[in-house]
Design an enzyme around this catalytic site. Structure first.
Site, mmCIF file in Angstrom:
data_model
loop_
_atom_site.group_PDB
_atom_site.id
_atom_site.type_symbol
_atom_site.label_atom_id
_atom_site.label_comp_id
_atom_site.label_asym_id
_atom_site.label_seq_id
_atom_site.Cartn_x
_atom_site.Cartn_y
_atom_site.Cartn_z
ATOM 1 N N LYS A 168 2.300 -14.290 5.864
ATOM 2 C CA LYS A 168 1.170 -13.498 5.385
ATOM 3 C C LYS A 168 0.617 -14.145 4.134
ATOM 4 O O LYS A 168 1.356 -14.403 3.180
ATOM 5 C CB LYS A 168 1.606 -12.052 5.099
ATOM 6 C CG LYS A 168 0.457 -11.156 4.650
ATOM 7 C CD LYS A 168 0.923 -9.723 4.444
ATOM 8 C CE LYS A 168 -0.250 -8.840 4.011
ATOM 9 N NZ LYS A 168 0.160 -7.451 3.757
ATOM 10 N N TYR A 186 5.576 -13.215 2.587
ATOM 11 C CA TYR A 186 4.291 -12.866 1.967
ATOM 12 C C TYR A 186 4.046 -13.820 0.814
ATOM 13 O O TYR A 186 4.641 -13.698 -0.247
ATOM 14 C CB TYR A 186 4.331 -11.421 1.493
ATOM 15 C CG TYR A 186 2.982 -10.805 1.160
ATOM 16 C CD1 TYR A 186 1.806 -11.543 1.205
ATOM 17 C CD2 TYR A 186 2.887 -9.465 0.815
ATOM 18 C CE1 TYR A 186 0.586 -10.963 0.918
ATOM 19 C CE2 TYR A 186 1.671 -8.877 0.527
ATOM 20 C CZ TYR A 186 0.519 -9.625 0.583
ATOM 21 O OH TYR A 186 -0.688 -9.044 0.290
ATOM 22 N N THR A 190 0.823 -1.205 0.000
ATOM 23 C CA THR A 190 0.000 0.000 0.000
ATOM 24 C C THR A 190 0.857 1.254 0.000
ATOM 25 O O THR A 190 0.440 2.305 -0.485
ATOM 26 C CB THR A 190 -0.943 -0.006 1.216
ATOM 27 O OG1 THR A 190 -1.761 -1.180 1.161
ATOM 28 C CG2 THR A 190 -1.846 1.210 1.229
#
Length: 309
Positions: free
Chosen positions: A168, A142, A55
């Site tokens: 994640k 991730y 983000t």
């Protein structure tokens, strides 16, 4: 600084935030504005702050800029909660970023998939291990896109790398997630990372995924905390109501343009009067009409407040 074990333990206790990165019209990092945004976010309850993450447009930052953004977040956070730095690309760049993040004062790393390159499990394992060994920071893998490790690969990595503390999930493969959680148990902290994470929060909680990354927190922190509290409390009625009122229409708007997963967050910032500047190319900002539509969606839930302590 938080030790790797402390990072893993702390992140699983509450909601996580991934601040956007502030740019001026020419795409230059605005440190003062970014720090002010982090300070505003820290007025609310958070378990961890992920600087220069997805983000935060990690993919558009140079390794040196990642260090600058992380240093700004560390300075503003002042040890209150862990600061996790984005990390990624090929192994040489990823290990360089890892060292820069550690020097900047980060407490951990979120290791995103290698840029574009596909690999087998051995290659991915060697890449992850190189990053773990390049730093003393806690590392969170991730799993998404071209960087998907199996439960077996992850177990071997955890045996050899004590600073690998988190996983994640950005894939949504329930069977794989179940295998990983069953095999690793509390050896790892599990983080929901599917866009938009709120959509999957309830079913993932049943699998031991106690936290997730909320991009929406950037512009609706009180709503994000209220939604998270409802998920943890099993308030199914509130969760479904908010999915229908805000989250699903938000996803529909986000799906209109490629790359909008980041652009819509910065549009949300503009809608609430906290403009963080444009996204960097090759991303594109929402159209004026889409911006207005998002502002109307935000207005629907602007009066939702967190549960009183």
């Amino acid at each position: 600084m938080f030790s790797p074990v402390e990072v893993g333990s702390k992140l699983g206790t509450g909601l996580l935030s991934f601040p956007v990165t502030h740019f001026d019209a020419e795409g230059r990092f605005l440190e003062a504005d970014y720090r002010a945004h982090c300070a505003w976010m820290l007025e609310h309850e958070l378990a961890g702050l992920f600087a220069a993450g997805g983000t935060g447009e990690f993919f558009s930052l140079t390794p040196d800029e990642v260090g600058e953004v992380v240093a700004a977040a560390v300075a503003e956070t002042a040890g209150r909660i862990p600061v996790i730095s984005g990390c990624g690309y090929g192994t040489a760049i990823a290990t360089d970023i890892a060292r820069k993040a550690e020097k900047a004062g980060a407490d951990g790393l979120l290791l995103l998939p290698p840029y574009l390159i596909g690999s087998n499990q051995d290659g991915l394992a060697n890449h992850i291990e190189a990053v773990c060994r390049a730093t003393g920071l806690g590392v969170i893998v991730y799993n998404r896109d071209n960087g998907i490790v199996t439960d077996e690969t992850l177990a071997h990595l955890c045996e050899r790398n004590p600073n690998l503390v988190g996983f994640k999930d950005g894939v949504g493969d329930i069977e794989l997630m179940a295998r990983i959680q069953a095999r690793m148990g509390d050896r790892l902290t599990y983080i929901g990372g599917l866009p938009t994470a709120e959509t999957f929060a309830t079913p993932y909680l049943a699998m031991g995924v106690t936290t997730y990354s909320s991009a929406i927190f950037n512009f609706l922190p009180e709503w994000a905390l209220r939604f998270y509290a409802a998920v943890r409390a099993g308030d199914h009625a509130f969760v479904v109501e908010q999915l229908n009122t805000f989250v699903l229409p938000y996803i529909a708007l986000r799906s209109r343009g490629r790359g909008y997963a980041v652009s819509i967050v910065k549009a949300g910032m503009r809608a609430v009067g906290r403009d963080a500047g444009p996204v960097r190319t090759p991303l594109a900002d929402l159209s004026a009409a889409e911006q207005e539509e998002l502002a109307a969606l935000i207005a629907r839930v602007s009066d939702v407040a967190p549960i009183a302590a």
